[in-house]
Design a protein around this motif. Structure first.
Motif, short mmCIF file in Angstrom:
data_model
loop_
_atom_site.label_atom_id
_atom_site.label_comp_id
_atom_site.label_asym_id
_atom_site.label_seq_id
_atom_site.Cartn_x
_atom_site.Cartn_y
_atom_site.Cartn_z
N THR A 1 0.84 -1.17 0.00
CA THR A 1 0.00 0.00 0.00
C THR A 1 0.89 1.23 0.00
N TYR A 2 0.63 2.13 -0.92
CA TYR A 2 1.37 3.39 -0.93
C TYR A 2 0.42 4.51 -0.58
N SER A 3 0.75 5.22 0.47
CA SER A 3 -0.06 6.37 0.83
C SER A 3 0.84 7.43 1.45
N GLU A 4 0.40 8.65 1.36
CA GLU A 4 1.19 9.76 1.89
C GLU A 4 0.25 10.79 2.50
N ALA A 5 0.85 11.67 3.27
CA ALA A 5 0.09 12.74 3.90
C ALA A 5 0.94 14.01 3.82
N TYR A 6 0.31 15.13 3.99
CA TYR A 6 1.02 16.41 4.03
C TYR A 6 0.72 17.09 5.35
N ILE A 7 1.77 17.62 5.95
CA ILE A 7 1.62 18.34 7.21
C ILE A 7 2.27 19.71 7.06
N ASN A 8 1.96 20.60 7.97
CA ASN A 8 2.65 21.88 7.97
C ASN A 8 4.13 21.62 8.23
N GLN A 9 4.97 22.38 7.59
CA GLN A 9 6.41 22.18 7.69
C GLN A 9 6.88 22.25 9.14
N ARG A 10 7.74 21.28 9.50
CA ARG A 10 8.34 21.27 10.84
C ARG A 10 9.71 21.93 10.75
N PHE A 11 10.15 22.44 11.83
CA PHE A 11 11.49 23.01 11.91
C PHE A 11 12.24 22.26 12.99
N SER A 12 13.48 21.95 12.72
CA SER A 12 14.29 21.18 13.64
C SER A 12 14.26 21.80 15.03
N ALA A 13 14.28 20.95 16.04
CA ALA A 13 14.29 21.44 17.42
C ALA A 13 15.57 22.22 17.70
N ASN A 14 16.61 21.97 16.91
CA ASN A 14 17.89 22.67 17.11
C ASN A 14 18.02 23.90 16.23
N GLU A 15 17.05 24.15 15.39
CA GLU A 15 17.12 25.26 14.45
C GLU A 15 16.43 26.49 15.05
N THR A 16 17.17 27.58 15.16
CA THR A 16 16.58 28.78 15.75
C THR A 16 15.95 29.68 14.70
N GLY A 17 16.27 29.46 13.42
CA GLY A 17 15.72 30.32 12.37
C GLY A 17 14.39 29.84 11.84
N GLY A 18 13.78 28.84 12.50
CA GLY A 18 12.55 28.26 11.99
C GLY A 18 11.29 28.91 12.50
N VAL A 19 11.37 30.11 12.97
CA VAL A 19 10.18 30.79 13.48
C VAL A 19 9.44 31.45 12.33
N ILE A 20 8.16 31.22 12.26
CA ILE A 20 7.33 31.84 11.23
C ILE A 20 6.51 32.94 11.90
N GLU A 21 6.55 34.10 11.32
CA GLU A 21 5.73 35.20 11.85
C GLU A 21 4.56 35.38 10.91
N PHE A 22 3.38 35.39 11.49
CA PHE A 22 2.17 35.60 10.71
C PHE A 22 1.67 37.01 10.95
N GLN A 23 1.31 37.62 9.87
CA GLN A 23 0.76 38.97 10.01
C GLN A 23 -0.61 38.98 9.35
N GLY A 24 -1.60 38.68 10.14
CA GLY A 24 -2.97 38.77 9.65
C GLY A 24 -3.48 37.50 9.01
N ASP A 25 -2.96 37.11 7.86
CA ASP A 25 -3.50 36.00 7.08
C ASP A 25 -2.71 34.71 7.35
N PHE A 26 -3.41 33.64 7.71
CA PHE A 26 -2.75 32.36 7.98
C PHE A 26 -2.66 31.49 6.74
N ALA A 27 -3.02 31.97 5.59
CA ALA A 27 -3.02 31.19 4.35
C ALA A 27 -1.62 30.71 3.99
N ASP A 28 -0.57 31.42 4.44
CA ASP A 28 0.80 31.03 4.10
C ASP A 28 1.15 29.62 4.57
N ILE A 29 0.58 29.18 5.68
CA ILE A 29 0.95 27.85 6.18
C ILE A 29 0.43 26.74 5.28
N PHE A 30 -0.50 27.03 4.40
CA PHE A 30 -1.04 26.02 3.50
C PHE A 30 -0.38 26.05 2.13
#
Length: 145
Positions: A1-30
């Protein structure tokens, strides 16, 4: 069986530059560039069940094999911490012998090879949990009146 899923991008627990700032519209995460493709959790790519048996009026014997590939169980904060259920090949045996039309002895032996229950993080060598349950035997006598 082949199946896949999509999730919002994760950022490494050790990565400090993985912060996403949202300004108003959350559409960017999709957006596609903000998503990660993963295997479908709980879905084994390969599984198989095979049995060999002998059956007549007095005797029934069956040896069965059950197999499944590794599969994703839980998502971690990054890929290295994803939890997988490790592949397993288990052998079981069962059968009976009929002495008369009313009396037979039966038995089951499960997990003949003492296959462990194993979970790992990210890569198969990173064992998180390993449990051995040995084999399991049930014997009995059945009387039909």
């Amino acid at each position: 069986t082949y199946s896949e899923a999509y999730i919002n991008q994760r950022f490494s627990a050790n990565e400090t530059g993985g912060v996403i700032e949202f300004q108003g519209d959350f559409a960017d995460i999709f957006e596609a560039e903000n998503q990660e493709q993963i295997p479908m959790p709980g879905q084994s790519p390969h599984s198989a069940n095979v049995a060999i048996f002998f059956d007549n009026q007095k005797v029934y014997l069956k040896l069965s094999a059950n197999y499944h590939d590794d599969y994703l169980m839980n998502l971690g904060v990054d890929e290295d911490l994803d939890e997988f259920y490790a592949s397993m090949l288990r052998l079981d045996f069962n059968g009976y012998y009929r002495f008369t039309d009313h009396l037979k002895v039966f038995g089951d032996v499960r997990n003949l090879t003492n296959e462990p229950l194993r979970f790992y993080l990210g890569e198969p060598g990173n064992i998180k949990q390993q449990e051995f349950y040995s084999y399991w035997v049930r014997l009995g006598l059945r009387l039909d009146v």
